[in-house]
Design an enzyme around this catalytic site. Structure first.
Site, short mmCIF file in Angstrom:
data_model
loop_
_atom_site.label_atom_id
_atom_site.label_comp_id
_atom_site.label_asym_id
_atom_site.label_seq_id
_atom_site.Cartn_x
_atom_site.Cartn_y
_atom_site.Cartn_z
N LYS A 69 -91.71 -64.52 -6.13
CA LYS A 69 -91.66 -65.94 -5.77
C LYS A 69 -90.37 -66.22 -5.01
O LYS A 69 -89.29 -66.24 -5.59
CB LYS A 69 -91.71 -66.84 -7.00
CG LYS A 69 -91.97 -68.32 -6.61
CD LYS A 69 -91.50 -69.32 -7.64
CE LYS A 69 -90.06 -69.72 -7.45
NZ LYS A 69 -89.81 -70.47 -6.18
N GLU A 116 -79.22 -62.04 -12.34
CA GLU A 116 -78.02 -62.07 -11.51
C GLU A 116 -77.77 -63.54 -11.23
O GLU A 116 -78.49 -64.18 -10.46
CB GLU A 116 -78.25 -61.27 -10.22
CG GLU A 116 -76.96 -60.94 -9.49
CD GLU A 116 -76.60 -61.97 -8.44
OE1 GLU A 116 -75.71 -62.79 -8.74
OE2 GLU A 116 -77.21 -61.97 -7.36
N CYS A 168 -72.91 -66.52 -4.66
CA CYS A 168 -72.68 -66.52 -6.10
C CYS A 168 -71.34 -65.92 -6.48
O CYS A 168 -70.75 -66.28 -7.51
CB CYS A 168 -73.80 -65.78 -6.82
SG CYS A 168 -74.07 -64.11 -6.22
N GLU A 220 -69.32 -74.08 -10.59
CA GLU A 220 -69.73 -73.39 -9.37
C GLU A 220 -70.19 -74.45 -8.35
O GLU A 220 -71.25 -75.04 -8.49
CB GLU A 220 -70.86 -72.40 -9.65
CG GLU A 220 -71.24 -71.58 -8.44
CD GLU A 220 -72.36 -70.59 -8.72
OE1 GLU A 220 -72.31 -69.48 -8.15
OE2 GLU A 220 -73.27 -70.91 -9.50
#
Length: 495
Positions: free
Chosen positions: A186, A262, A296, A393
């Site tokens: 996906k 991850e 990331c 973040e």
């Protein structure tokens, strides 16, 4: 930013779901819009997969694994298909790059000369592993032949993010197929186009139907259905930590399928007192602003020794002011737009928070132009550890620069986070480097470099940055079962 956007020289060919080797409409007939982040305008309407489509895709993948040729063909035969796929990717390098830029907003030069070639390298790397996966013969305490078999795990599910669509495609598809599995993938709803294009090329290379199925759609529908599906044997997810928790819970509550994650990061980039300031500024800039800051493992906490702090801040400000921002198809552009309205507004909210919490806004801090999702490269100084811009973040072009006194202090502060994905060290002192390398609680440490993603180097995090490793030999473990086989020996000549 008043210029007319450059028209991409690529045709949108594939917008339907890929199930059992065929492009088909969603069962519901629904579509969703994928947008050009340069303008917010519609690029294409894409089939919107949901739970019923995931069921169809998983059924195709299960049949391809249980009855089809993929896990039963020789590893060498699988290898040749993956190598042919890499050759096709190479032939379509510019087309893939243009499609990626149009859907994502990253600079064309980055996509065409770095990311698509890296995709090709990754697929050749995993093709090379296909016929080198094997078990062991193990000595036994008695007359028995003991061996281990490394077997494909079965039907894998992959959910990938929007920041590096093609690379994340390779990180999931490469090891899963090299190990003999089938896969339901996906892609992110923001960037579905290149996954569909690449999957079509993989079938042109000879991939049997049902081995790879691609279902564009939304997380709460298609993603949740894949994570909770009882006939999916393994799940791999790349995305935010918050969504990762949901995915892990769904997988656990369904059939307890193993999940590799991850996730996010708030990576420290540590500039020591012996640093060449100009080189350190440039590397810290690259560590943070690469890919519009939508990375990331971005070096989003820049720790600078107090003895060089003021000079560093001034040079970092000037470098940010020089950064070229604009249409990513334009030559020489370093930074394109953010991915969408949601991310754009989130970043501006964090910038406002930084100002209100007392950090010094050195540059940027606002949108660029009045169209699209462009944000000026932003630098904050006098940042404290308890500020949101130093803890959360942000996933955008916002550099936060913090001051430290000594190694013990910066180690403590660098590790004082829920995340543990990566870190950067800039120093010429081997003792300092060794001390920091071993003390930092992260999955990757870059020394006097940053953002190196060689195919053979494992990538993953500590703590809430995830479980397991992507890339390299370690990634194969995510897609294999280990079976022990014990057989009695009659009158063995040796043990």
């Amino acid at each position: 930013m008043s210029e007319v956007p450059i028209k991409p020289s690529v045709e949108i060919k594939y917008t339907k779901l890929l199930i059992d080797g065929k492009f088909v409409d969603a069962a519901s007939g629904k579509t969703f819009q994928t947008l050009d982040p340069r303008t917010g305008e519609v690029i294409a309407n894409v089939a919107e997969g949901d739970a019923e489509d995931i069921n169809r895709a998983v059924a195709a993948a299960r049949k391809a694994f249980d009855e089809g040729p993929w896990p039963k063909m020789t590893a060498y035969a699988r290898q040749k298909i993956l190598l042919r796929f890499a050759d096709l990717l190479e032939q379509h390098n510019d087309e893939l790059a243009a499609l990626e830029v149009w859907d994502n907003g990253k600079p064309y030069e980055q996509a065409a000369t770095v990311e698509v070639p890296m995709l090709i390298r990754l697929m050749r790397y995993y093709a090379g592993w296909a016929d080198k996966i094997h078990g062991l013969t193990v000595p036994a305490d008695g007359p028995f032949h003991m061996q281990t078999l490394h077997e494909p795990i079965g039907v894998a599910g992959g959910i990938i993010p929007w920041n590096f669509p093609l690379l994340m495609f390779a990180w999931k598809v490469g090891p899963a197929l090299a190990c003999g599995n089938t896969l339901v993938l996906k892609p992110a709803e923001q960037t579905p186009l290149t996954a569909l294009f690449a999957a079509k090329l993989l079938h042109e290379a000879g991939l049997p139907p049902g081995v790879l199925n691609v279902i564009p759609g939304y997380g709460p529908t298609a993603g949740a259905a894949l994570a909770s599906h009882m006939d999916v044997d393994k799940l791999a997810f790349t995305g935010s930590t918050e969504t990762g928790k949901i995915v892990l819970e769904l997988a656990t509550k369904s059939n307890l399928k193993p999940v590799s994650l991850e996730l996010g990061g708030k990576s420290p980039f540590i500039v020591c007192e012996d640093a060449d300031i100009d080189k350190a500024v440039e590397l810290a800039h690259y560590a943070l602003f690469f890919n519009q800051g939508q990375c990331c493992c971005a070096g989003s906490r820049t720790f600078v020794h107090e003895s060089i702090y003021d000079k560093f801040v001034e040079k970092a400000k000037q470098r940010a002011l020089k950064r070229s921002v604009g249409d990513p198809f334009k030559e020489g552009i370093e930074q394109g737009p953010q991915i969408d309205t949601e991310q754009f507004n989130k970043i501006l909210k964090y910038i406002k928070s930084g100002v209100e919490s007392g950090a010094t806004l050195e540059s940027g801090g606002e949108r660029l132009g009045d169209k699209g999702y462009y944000i000026k490269p932003t630098v904050f100084s006098n940042v404290k550890d308890d500020m949101l811009i130093a803890k959360d973040e942000i996933f955008g072009p916002v550099q936060t620069i913090l001051k430290f006194k000594d190694l013990d202090e910066v180690i403590r502060r660098a590790n004082d986070t829920h995340y543990g994905l990566a870190a950067g060290i800039f120093s010429q002192n081997v003792d300092t480097i060794n001390t920091l390398t071993r003390a930092l609680r992260v999955g990757t440490v870059w020394v006097n470099c940053y953002n190196l993603y060689d195919a053979a180097i494992p990538f993953g995090g500590y703590k809430m940055s995830g479980h397991g490793r992507e890339k390299g030999e370690y990634s194969l473990e995510n897609y294999l079962q280990v079976k022990a086989v014990c057989t009695p020996l009659v009158n063995p000549a040796w043990l």
